[in-house]
Design a protein around this motif. Structure first.
Motif, PDB file in Angstrom:
ATOM      1  N   LYS A 167       0.727  -1.228  -0.087  1.00 29.96           N
ATOM      2  CA  LYS A 167      -0.017   0.001   0.163  1.00 29.96           C
ATOM      3  C   LYS A 167       1.222   0.843   0.074  1.00 29.96           C
ATOM      4  CE  LYS A 167      -3.502  -2.213   2.666  1.00 29.96           C
ATOM      5  NZ  LYS A 167      -4.581  -1.858   4.009  1.00 29.96           N
ATOM      6  N   ILE A 168       1.924   0.937   0.278  1.00 29.05           N
ATOM      7  CA  ILE A 168       2.726   2.487   0.739  1.00 29.05           C
ATOM      8  C   ILE A 168       3.505   2.471  -0.665  1.00 29.05           C
ATOM      9  CG2 ILE A 168       5.463   2.889   2.084  1.00 29.05           C
ATOM     10  CD1 ILE A 168       4.560   1.436   4.064  1.00 29.05           C
ATOM     11  N   ASP A 169       3.577   1.831  -1.052  1.00 25.50           N
ATOM     12  CA  ASP A 169       4.310   1.523  -2.395  1.00 25.50           C
ATOM     13  C   ASP A 169       3.012   1.844  -3.829  1.00 25.50           C
ATOM     14  OD1 ASP A 169       6.744   0.716  -1.578  1.00 25.50           O
ATOM     15  OD2 ASP A 169       7.221  -1.557  -2.119  1.00 25.50           O
ATOM     16  N   GLY A 170       1.832   1.933  -3.013  1.00 29.73           N
ATOM     17  CA  GLY A 170       0.995   2.364  -4.144  1.00 29.73           C
ATOM     18  C   GLY A 170       0.034   1.483  -5.250  1.00 29.73           C
ATOM     19  N   ALA A 171       0.373  -0.081  -4.424  1.00 31.11           N
ATOM     20  CA  ALA A 171      -0.073  -0.555  -4.970  1.00 31.11           C
ATOM     21  C   ALA A 171      -1.567  -1.225  -4.845  1.00 31.11           C
ATOM     22  CB  ALA A 171       0.711  -2.169  -4.636  1.00 31.11           C
ATOM     23  N   SER A 172      -2.077  -1.134  -5.884  1.00 33.45           N
ATOM     24  CA  SER A 172      -4.073  -1.125  -5.985  1.00 33.45           C
ATOM     25  C   SER A 172      -4.547  -2.996  -4.913  1.00 33.45           C
ATOM     26  CB  SER A 172      -4.385  -1.541  -7.092  1.00 33.45           C
ATOM     27  OG  SER A 172      -4.483  -2.348  -8.185  1.00 33.45           O
ATOM     28  N   LYS A 173      -5.965  -3.117  -5.249  1.00 35.83           N
ATOM     29  CA  LYS A 173      -5.598  -3.993  -4.663  1.00 35.83           C
ATOM     30  C   LYS A 173      -5.803  -5.247  -5.495  1.00 35.83           C
ATOM     31  CE  LYS A 173      -7.430  -5.034  -1.558  1.00 35.83           C
ATOM     32  NZ  LYS A 173      -7.414  -4.896   0.254  1.00 35.83           N
ATOM     33  N   TRP A 174      -6.256  -5.214  -6.481  1.00 34.54           N
ATOM     34  CA  TRP A 174      -5.295  -6.284  -7.640  1.00 34.54           C
ATOM     35  C   TRP A 174      -4.782  -6.667  -8.015  1.00 34.54           C
ATOM     36  CZ3 TRP A 174      -7.199 -10.017  -9.851  1.00 34.54           C
ATOM     37  CH2 TRP A 174      -6.167 -10.990 -11.292  1.00 34.54           C
ATOM     38  N   GLN A 175      -2.952  -5.877  -7.322  1.00 38.73           N
ATOM     39  CA  GLN A 175      -1.532  -6.138  -7.956  1.00 38.73           C
ATOM     40  C   GLN A 175      -1.335  -6.486  -6.471  1.00 38.73           C
ATOM     41  OE1 GLN A 175      -0.145  -1.843  -8.057  1.00 38.73           O
ATOM     42  NE2 GLN A 175      -0.201  -1.870 -10.501  1.00 38.73           N
ATOM     43  N   GLN A 176      -2.305  -6.164  -5.133  1.00 40.32           N
ATOM     44  CA  GLN A 176      -1.797  -6.988  -4.505  1.00 40.32           C
ATOM     45  C   GLN A 176      -2.158  -8.632  -4.247  1.00 40.32           C
ATOM     46  OE1 GLN A 176      -3.871  -4.634  -0.642  1.00 40.32           O
ATOM     47  NE2 GLN A 176      -2.888  -2.661  -1.309  1.00 40.32           N
ATOM     48  N   ILE A 177      -2.820  -8.799  -4.484  1.00 37.99           N
ATOM     49  CA  ILE A 177      -3.800  -9.933  -5.250  1.00 37.99           C
ATOM     50  C   ILE A 177      -2.647 -10.802  -6.116  1.00 37.99           C
ATOM     51  CG2 ILE A 177      -5.497 -11.612  -5.648  1.00 37.99           C
ATOM     52  CD1 ILE A 177      -7.748  -9.205  -5.641  1.00 37.99           C
ATOM     53  N   ARG A 178      -2.400 -10.112  -6.993  1.00 37.05           N
ATOM     54  CA  ARG A 178      -1.681 -10.369  -8.206  1.00 37.05           C
ATOM     55  C   ARG A 178      -0.308 -11.269  -7.322  1.00 37.05           C
ATOM     56  NH1 ARG A 178      -0.610  -8.346 -13.823  1.00 37.05           N
ATOM     57  NH2 ARG A 178       1.198  -9.657 -14.193  1.00 37.05           N
ATOM     58  N   HIS A 179      -0.119 -10.359  -7.061  1.00 32.12           N
ATOM     59  CA  HIS A 179       2.067 -10.382  -6.340  1.00 32.12           C
ATOM     60  C   HIS A 179       2.170 -10.865  -4.411  1.00 32.12           C
ATOM     61  CE1 HIS A 179       3.364  -8.327  -9.804  1.00 32.12           C
ATOM     62  NE2 HIS A 179       2.166  -7.291  -9.983  1.00 32.12           N
ATOM     63  N   ILE A 180       1.324 -11.043  -4.415  1.00 26.85           N
ATOM     64  CA  ILE A 180       1.359 -11.027  -2.397  1.00 26.85           C
ATOM     65  C   ILE A 180       1.021 -12.288  -2.723  1.00 26.85           C
ATOM     66  CG2 ILE A 180       1.353 -10.714  -0.452  1.00 26.85           C
ATOM     67  CD1 ILE A 180       1.717  -7.721  -1.282  1.00 26.85           C
ATOM     68  N   THR A 181      -0.689 -12.265  -2.670  1.00 25.18           N
ATOM     69  CA  THR A 181      -1.734 -13.030  -2.126  1.00 25.18           C
ATOM     70  C   THR A 181      -1.449 -15.013  -2.735  1.00 25.18           C
ATOM     71  OG1 THR A 181      -3.195 -11.954  -1.590  1.00 25.18           O
ATOM     72  CG2 THR A 181      -4.223 -14.136  -1.912  1.00 25.18           C
ATOM     73  N   VAL A 182      -1.709 -14.491  -4.286  1.00 29.02           N
ATOM     74  CA  VAL A 182      -1.560 -16.095  -5.466  1.00 29.02           C
ATOM     75  C   VAL A 182       0.254 -16.619  -4.578  1.00 29.02           C
ATOM     76  CG1 VAL A 182      -1.334 -16.856  -7.732  1.00 29.02           C
ATOM     77  CG2 VAL A 182      -3.477 -14.720  -6.726  1.00 29.02           C
ATOM     78  N   PRO A 183       1.042 -15.866  -5.539  1.00 36.55           N
ATOM     79  CA  PRO A 183       2.465 -16.495  -4.758  1.00 36.55           C
ATOM     80  C   PRO A 183       2.564 -17.151  -3.468  1.00 36.55           C
ATOM     81  CG  PRO A 183       2.184 -14.523  -5.710  1.00 36.55           C
ATOM     82  CD  PRO A 183       1.377 -14.603  -5.402  1.00 36.55           C
ATOM     83  N   LEU A 184       1.516 -16.505  -2.709  1.00 31.60           N
ATOM     84  CA  LEU A 184       2.485 -17.283  -1.248  1.00 31.60           C
ATOM     85  C   LEU A 184       1.330 -18.779  -1.066  1.00 31.60           C
ATOM     86  CD1 LEU A 184       3.090 -13.435   0.876  1.00 31.60           C
ATOM     87  CD2 LEU A 184       4.663 -15.500   0.109  1.00 31.60           C
ATOM     88  N   LEU A 185       0.164 -18.211  -1.898  1.00 32.87           N
ATOM     89  CA  LEU A 185      -0.373 -19.534  -1.919  1.00 32.87           C
ATOM     90  C   LEU A 185      -0.366 -20.831  -2.326  1.00 32.87           C
ATOM     91  CD1 LEU A 185      -4.012 -17.603  -1.765  1.00 32.87           C
ATOM     92  CD2 LEU A 185      -3.202 -19.471  -0.400  1.00 32.87           C
ATOM     93  N   MET A 186       0.377 -20.765  -3.172  1.00 33.05           N
ATOM     94  CA  MET A 186       1.305 -21.549  -4.109  1.00 33.05           C
ATOM     95  C   MET A 186       1.648 -22.693  -3.437  1.00 33.05           C
ATOM     96  SD  MET A 186       0.133 -20.874  -7.413  1.00 33.05           S
ATOM     97  CE  MET A 186       1.258 -21.689  -7.651  1.00 33.05           C
ATOM     98  N   PRO A 187       2.358 -22.444  -2.289  1.00 39.14           N
ATOM     99  CA  PRO A 187       2.164 -23.913  -1.851  1.00 39.14           C
ATOM    100  C   PRO A 187       1.022 -24.675  -0.915  1.00 39.14           C
ATOM    101  CG  PRO A 187       4.136 -21.827  -1.026  1.00 39.14           C
ATOM    102  CD  PRO A 187       2.729 -21.728  -1.736  1.00 39.14           C
ATOM    103  N   VAL A 188       0.575 -24.340  -1.272  1.00 41.33           N
ATOM    104  CA  VAL A 188      -1.093 -24.827  -0.388  1.00 41.33           C
ATOM    105  C   VAL A 188      -1.862 -25.153  -1.351  1.00 41.33           C
ATOM    106  CG1 VAL A 188      -3.262 -24.577   0.592  1.00 41.33           C
ATOM    107  CG2 VAL A 188      -0.740 -23.516   1.563  1.00 41.33           C
ATOM    108  N   ILE A 189      -1.987 -24.365  -3.075  1.00 39.02           N
ATOM    109  CA  ILE A 189      -2.176 -24.893  -3.799  1.00 39.02           C
ATOM    110  C   ILE A 189      -1.673 -26.165  -4.611  1.00 39.02           C
ATOM    111  CG2 ILE A 189      -3.032 -24.326  -6.640  1.00 39.02           C
ATOM    112  CD1 ILE A 189      -3.010 -21.102  -5.451  1.00 39.02           C
ATOM    113  N   THR A 190      -0.230 -26.048  -4.136  1.00 40.97           N
ATOM    114  CA  THR A 190       0.750 -27.057  -4.702  1.00 40.97           C
ATOM    115  C   THR A 190      -0.372 -27.708  -4.584  1.00 40.97           C
ATOM    116  OG1 THR A 190       2.384 -25.611  -6.068  1.00 40.97           O
ATOM    117  CG2 THR A 190       2.941 -28.266  -5.586  1.00 40.97           C
ATOM    118  N   THR A 191      -0.089 -28.389  -2.946  1.00 38.20           N
ATOM    119  CA  THR A 191      -0.995 -29.456  -2.559  1.00 38.20           C
ATOM    120  C   THR A 191      -1.779 -29.646  -3.032  1.00 38.20           C
ATOM    121  OG1 THR A 191       1.180 -28.566  -0.470  1.00 38.20           O
ATOM    122  CG2 THR A 191      -0.611 -30.700   0.011  1.00 38.20           C
ATOM    123  N   MET A 192      -2.524 -29.101  -2.715  1.00 37.86           N
ATOM    124  CA  MET A 192      -4.268 -29.799  -3.302  1.00 37.86           C
ATOM    125  C   MET A 192      -4.468 -30.094  -4.628  1.00 37.86           C
ATOM    126  SD  MET A 192      -5.578 -28.962  -0.002  1.00 37.86           S
ATOM    127  CE  MET A 192      -7.661 -28.842  -1.145  1.00 37.86           C
TER     128      MET A 192
END
Length: 313
Positions: free
Chosen positions: A206-231
């Motif tokens: 947010k400090i860097d000016g990232a939008s909600k979509w950018q936060q999801i794309r560059h933070i949420t989804v990459p950090l979910l990848m281990p769980v996604i891979t396992t599932m």
């Protein structure tokens, strides 16, 4: 030459003694696993015999691979394999997309009461039995009293459809029903993973000016990848196993729908129920297990190689 094996044995028993309390706690689960998963493996011999109930399993005539030859000499093997693989592949992809999307959206709900209500509403279908789901689907698709035929289709000037006699609609119906029933369970797992993500990542974004979509794309989804891979790996391991209730109960065992609803599990059941051929049904079940096992090993090797390649970069 004998020092190393003796040392290994001593280390093993030392570890066993050290963690004996944990082993005692795990003992009921280990016993259940042995009785439920490993002991029945002796029954695979049935796939190679012509079972005579008077002689028993062990004394029945040995026929080698004839049960497999009979299975693969018909078109049934191709149909049930195609249906099982294609349906499960579509189920994995659509359930993954829907559950991750819903988990991300639910995580954005700030009112805790509403959030819990949505989670419960999504998870409820997962606990419904196949029989109840079959009746719910029938209430929608019944030719005489179904909601679609009586309410929806007349609004658009369409004639009633005999859903249980039209195979072309059922690939879509089964995908919708499976997604509705199973997406809530996966969604809860992904929500738990999202909650575990450190909030500092989002604050920095947010400090860097990232939008909600950018936060999801560059933070949420990459950090979910281990769980996604396992599932996904767990799902691939079951890709040769179909939901019996979904493919047998929901279509009401309609003979007209067999080309698009017959999978390995229902084929084995019908082989026992209608033909009484225990050997051929066991051959189909063993074929299902072996291919599923190979797919787990292959998918696991691919994922490990992918992770190694990513680590190099």
């Amino acid at each position: 030459m004998t020092t190393k094996p003796l040392t290994n044995k001593r280390t093993f028993w030392k570890q066993m003694n050290r963690y004996k309390a944990l082993w005692l706690m795990a003992l009921p689960g280990i016993i259940y696993l042995l009785l439920n998963n490993y002991l029945p493996m002796f029954g695979t011999i049935i796939a190679f015999k012509n079972i005579n109930y008077a002689k028993g399993i062990w004394k029945s005539d040995w026929v080698g691979f004839k049960n497999f030859e009979y299975l693969f000499s018909t078109s049934d093997a191709f149909i049930i394999t195609r249906n099982t693989l294609l349906y499960n592949t579509v189920f994995i992809v659509i359930t993954l997309i829907c559950s991750v999307s819903l988990a991300i959206m639910l995580n954005e709900v700030r009112k805790q009461l509403a959030k819990k209500f949505y989670q419960s509403a999504l998870l409820l279908p997962y606990f419904l039995s196949a029989v109840i789901v079959a009746y719910l689907v029938y209430s929608l698709l019944s030719s005489e009293y179904g909601f679609l035929n009586k309410i929806v289709l007349p609004l658009f000037g369409q004639d009633p459809v005999s859903w249980y006699n039209e195979p072309k609609y059922w690939p879509y119906i089964l995908v919708i029903v499976n997604t509705w029933k199973g997406v809530g369970y996966s969604c809860v797992i992904y929500i738990a993973a999202i909650v575990g993500i450190d909030n500092e990542y989002y604050e920095a974004a947010k400090i860097d000016g990232a939008s909600k979509w950018q936060q999801i794309r560059h933070i949420t989804v990459p950090l979910l990848m281990p769980v996604i891979t396992t599932m996904v790996l767990l799902s691939i391991g079951r890709i040769f196993y179909a939901d019996f209730g979904l493919f047998y109960q929901v279509p009401l065992d309609s003979g007209m729908l067999l080309p698009v609803t017959n999978v390995i599990d229902t084929y084995v059941y019908r082989g026992l129920l209608q033909l009484g051929d225990l050997g051929m049904s066991s051959a189909a079940g063993l074929y299902q297990s072996l291919v599923g096992f190979v797919l787990v090993l292959v998918s696991n090797a691919i994922v490990r190689k992918f992770n190694r390649d990513q680590a190099l970069f």
